[in-house]
Design an enzyme around this catalytic site. Structure first.
Site, PDB file in Angstrom:
ATOM      1  N   ASP A  24       0.881  -1.164   0.000  1.00  0.00           N
ATOM      2  CA  ASP A  24       0.000   0.000   0.000  1.00  0.00           C
ATOM      3  C   ASP A  24       0.923   1.218   0.000  1.00  0.00           C
ATOM      4  O   ASP A  24       1.555   1.526   1.003  1.00  0.00           O
ATOM      5  CB  ASP A  24      -0.880  -0.051   1.265  1.00  0.00           C
ATOM      6  CG  ASP A  24      -1.650   1.244   1.498  1.00  0.00           C
ATOM      7  OD1 ASP A  24      -1.607   2.138   0.638  1.00  0.00           O
ATOM      8  OD2 ASP A  24      -2.297   1.356   2.567  1.00  0.00           O
ATOM      9  N   LYS A  87       2.964  11.156  -3.423  1.00  0.00           N
ATOM     10  CA  LYS A  87       1.887  10.503  -4.180  1.00  0.00           C
ATOM     11  C   LYS A  87       0.980  11.532  -4.866  1.00  0.00           C
ATOM     12  O   LYS A  87       0.407  11.272  -5.913  1.00  0.00           O
ATOM     13  CB  LYS A  87       1.069   9.640  -3.216  1.00  0.00           C
ATOM     14  CG  LYS A  87       0.006   8.790  -3.879  1.00  0.00           C
ATOM     15  CD  LYS A  87      -0.562   7.838  -2.849  1.00  0.00           C
ATOM     16  CE  LYS A  87      -1.696   7.002  -3.391  1.00  0.00           C
ATOM     17  NZ  LYS A  87      -2.216   6.090  -2.345  1.00  0.00           N
ATOM     18  N   GLU A 187      -7.289   0.640  -4.479  1.00  0.00           N
ATOM     19  CA  GLU A 187      -7.299   0.543  -3.010  1.00  0.00           C
ATOM     20  C   GLU A 187      -8.635   0.027  -2.469  1.00  0.00           C
ATOM     21  O   GLU A 187      -8.635  -0.871  -1.610  1.00  0.00           O
ATOM     22  CB  GLU A 187      -6.938   1.899  -2.397  1.00  0.00           C
ATOM     23  CG  GLU A 187      -5.461   2.220  -2.598  1.00  0.00           C
ATOM     24  CD  GLU A 187      -5.112   3.697  -2.424  1.00  0.00           C
ATOM     25  OE1 GLU A 187      -5.984   4.476  -1.988  1.00  0.00           O
ATOM     26  OE2 GLU A 187      -3.965   4.070  -2.724  1.00  0.00           O
ATOM     27  N   ASP A 211     -12.803   5.851   2.894  1.00  0.00           N
ATOM     28  CA  ASP A 211     -11.378   5.872   3.226  1.00  0.00           C
ATOM     29  C   ASP A 211     -10.961   7.265   3.694  1.00  0.00           C
ATOM     30  O   ASP A 211     -10.813   8.184   2.888  1.00  0.00           O
ATOM     31  CB  ASP A 211     -10.580   5.448   1.982  1.00  0.00           C
ATOM     32  CG  ASP A 211      -9.074   5.401   2.229  1.00  0.00           C
ATOM     33  OD1 ASP A 211      -8.613   5.892   3.278  1.00  0.00           O
ATOM     34  OD2 ASP A 211      -8.356   4.881   1.349  1.00  0.00           O
TER      35      ASP A 211
END
Ligand code: AMP
Length: 623
Positions: A24, A87, A187, A211
């Site tokens: 992850d 990211k 994800e 999330d």
């Protein structure tokens, strides 16, 4: 691909011992996991404290690199050499990130707004891919140390809304870290796998994955059927997360101590101390009703009720995003059968309560919300390694893929919602006599004319031996791998001339762009159809005119002058009609010419010539 070995003595298939790891690669934290004795586990740091590796990279004066907890400690003392949130930059150009450049404490290069961004540290420029590779190297080393064996294959997760460019960048980062990335997984898909959702072949349900991490919020609506995870919609806020809860507590305390407010500008440590204490308070309030602590000799307190009042507006924003995601998917809360919670900040009781209330059902929140994505990635890795369940996980492609044919028409080769990986081929031919080169232009989108779709790239197939139009047979193959990366192959079958390219669009497509393209394709369906019909009629006229010309040339010896004249005048009428915009007129002229030329073709002895008069020797479209 996993290989299969057979034990020659027993004749049994030997299970591969190959280990594929799940990663992850997060905005704030990253983790690596693997399957141990049939169950996924996240690997802890060498001190055995935590499985979370902060996604932070620090460059020391000597050029060496620190990653993780040690690098995070440098965020305050040396921000210019400490990179976080890389990211957010993956697969982006300077233009894409300009609006939130101030958010980064390090230097982003603005020399070229169009190209992929670079980050400057000292005198060197780094791409987000190189920086992400540093994080991946650390995770790779971590698991290799823990297991005492080398690993070289991985599954890496990305947000569901990541586009081509961002996925490709993630894959490249893996490669740079010495990992073969077997699959890029969404994800939310990984999170549901961690709960075993979607693992049964007959699973058929719609789920929501909520999330809430440190700095970002994503809600994804997935439909799972027969092992296919289809992303119906995504929504969220790229600047909303648990860190904002900390900030709310800090602001609350600063209001009580205005003197600190002034001090903050000069005293960097004060800010950091406040942030750490606020985070401790927030975490404690996930269990306790009250928090009390001391900062620089001053007692500080906050109750759960006070905290919930502070964060209520933020939590409400996430619920609004859930509403939007459902609306985009054309669903209501009652259509959702499972709600999966991901991200450290979902431990906050108010968050759980608000989400459970909104969807009207209990939550999947028993697993560690920081780890679920990595655990799911490990399950996916294990399935790929062939060690587990006889499951094939498939994704679907969200937009149709095709190529441009004569007149700017979109010829769809892989329709939207096709399962990937996929491999499809179709044959085409040339539109001009003696044509040696053929342009293959690849597009993505739902509209009939390529000009309204998005170009992914083009290449030229060269060296086709000269042949009459319509004779070459060009086979075009689309090979879409499981990560949504497309390779296109073109081959002229008579000569064997061949070319292959990987379509790597520099900028992928955003969710909004994708939604816009789909909506437009519906809105314009009628006019597109008319335009397509006209272009198709013109293309047919073009092909038939070429064939007639060739026929007359090849059969001049026995055709009468009258027949030649009549063919010429019918061909002229067709040419004129094809220049106009009335498809019916073109069809009439085509029919007239065909009706007159068909008996002549029968008379022609050469069967091939007869065929070529029909114009569509092998039924292929011209490019
Ligand atoms: P992630 O990006 O998923 O690792 O999430 C990290 C966020 O979760 C940070 O803002 C943490 O402060 C927050 N977090 C971690 N533990 C808790 C907890 N027990 N209660 C509330 N928030 C937490």
């Amino acid at each position: 691909m996993p290989s299969i070995a057979i034990d020659l003595k027993s004749g049994e298939v030997v299970k591969s011992k190959e280990l594929i790891i799940g990663i992850d690669l997060g905005t704030t934290n990253s983790l690596v996991a693997y399957i141990k004795d049939g169950a996924p586990v996240a690997v802890k740091d060498p001190q055995g404290k935590s499985a979370l590796a902060p996604s932070v990279i620090h460059f020391r004066p000597d050029g060496s690199v620190l990653v993780g907890e040690e690098a995070k400690e440098k965020l305050v003392s040396d921000p210019a050499h400490t990179i976080y949130s890389v990211k957010r930059l993956m697969g982006k150009s300077y233009r894409d990130v300009k609006a939130f450049e101030h958010y980064f404490g390090y230097q982003i290069i603005d020399e070229d707004a169009e190209r992929l961004v670079k980050i400057r540290v000292n005198d060197r420029f780094y791409t987000p891919i190189e920086l992400s590779a540093e994080i991946l190297k650390t995770l790779k080393a971590r698991i290799e140390t823990a297991l005492g064996q080398p690993v070289s294959k991985a599954v890496i997760t990305v947000p569901a809304y990541f586009n081509d460019a961002q996925r490709q960048a993630t894959r490249d980062a893996g490669k740079l870290a010495g990992l073969e990335v077997l699959r890029i997984v969404n994800e939310p898909t990984a999170a549901s796998l961690a709960y075993g959702i979607g693992l049964q072949p007959d699973d058929n349900q719609t789920i929501a994955v909520y999330d809430l991490g440190g700095g970002t919020f994503d809600i994804s609506i997935l439909h799972i059927h027969d092992g296919v995870f289809e992303v119906l919609s995504t929504n969220g806020d790229t600047f909303l997360g648990g860190d904002d809860f900390d900030r709310a507590i800090i602001d609350h305390w600063l209001q009580q101590h205005p003197d600190w407010q002034q001090q903050l500008a000069q005293d960097r440590n004060l800010g950091q101390e406040l942030r750490l204490l606020a985070e401790t308070a927030k975490k404690q309030l996930s269990q306790a009703e009250d928090f009390s602590g001391v900062l620089r000799g001053v007692p500080l307190r906050i109750s759960r009720t006070q905290f919930e009042d502070l964060i209520y507006p933020l939590v409400k924003r996430t619920i609004e995003a859930c509403k939007n995601a459902l609306r985009d998917a054309g669903l209501t809360p009652t259509d959702i059968q499972r709600v999966v919670m991901v991200g450290g900040a979902t431990r906050t009781p108010l968050v759980k309560q608000a989400v459970a209330e909104f969807f009207g059902r209990p939550l999947f929140d028993k697993l560690n919300p920081d780890e679920v994505v990595a655990l799911g990635a490990a399950i996916q890795a294990d399935i790929l390694a062939g060690n587990q369940r006889d499951m094939l996980l498939i994704d679907v492609t969200p937009l149709s893929l095709g190529i441009e044919t004569l007149g700017g028409l979109m010829d769809i080769i892989l329709p939207r919602n096709s399962k990937v990986p996929a491999r499809v081929g179709r044959r085409y031919t040339t539109s001009a006599d003696g044509q040696r080169n053929l342009k293959v232009a690849v597009y993505q989108g739902e509209r009939d004319l390529v000009q309204h779709n998005r170009k992914l790239g083009e290449f030229i197939l060269r060296g086709i031996p000269p042949m009459p139009a319509g004779l070459p047979q060009i086979e075009i193959h689309f090979i879409l791998d499981a990560d949504g990366i497309l390779r296109v192959k073109a081959k002229e079958l008579r000569s064997g001339v061949e070319q292959e390219v990987e379509m790597r669009s520099q900028y992928g497509i955003s969710e909004e762009e994708m939604a816009r393209m789909l909506i437009e394709s519906v809105q314009h369906a009628q006019e597109d159809m008319a335009a397509r019909a006209l272009l198709e009629a013109r293309n047919e006229a073009h092909t038939v005119l070429l064939s007639v010309e060739r026929f007359v040339k090849q059969n001049a010896s026995w055709l009468s002058a009258e027949e030649k004249d009549r063919l010429a005048s019918l061909a002229n009428a067709l040419r004129t009609a094809a220049e106009g915009a009335d498809k019916d007129l073109i069809h009439q002229a085509l029919e007239a010419l065909n009706a007159y030329s068909a008996p002549l073709a029968h008379r022609a002895l050469d069967a091939h010539v007869a065929q070529s008069l029909k114009g569509q020797t092998v039924g292929e479209q011209a490019l």
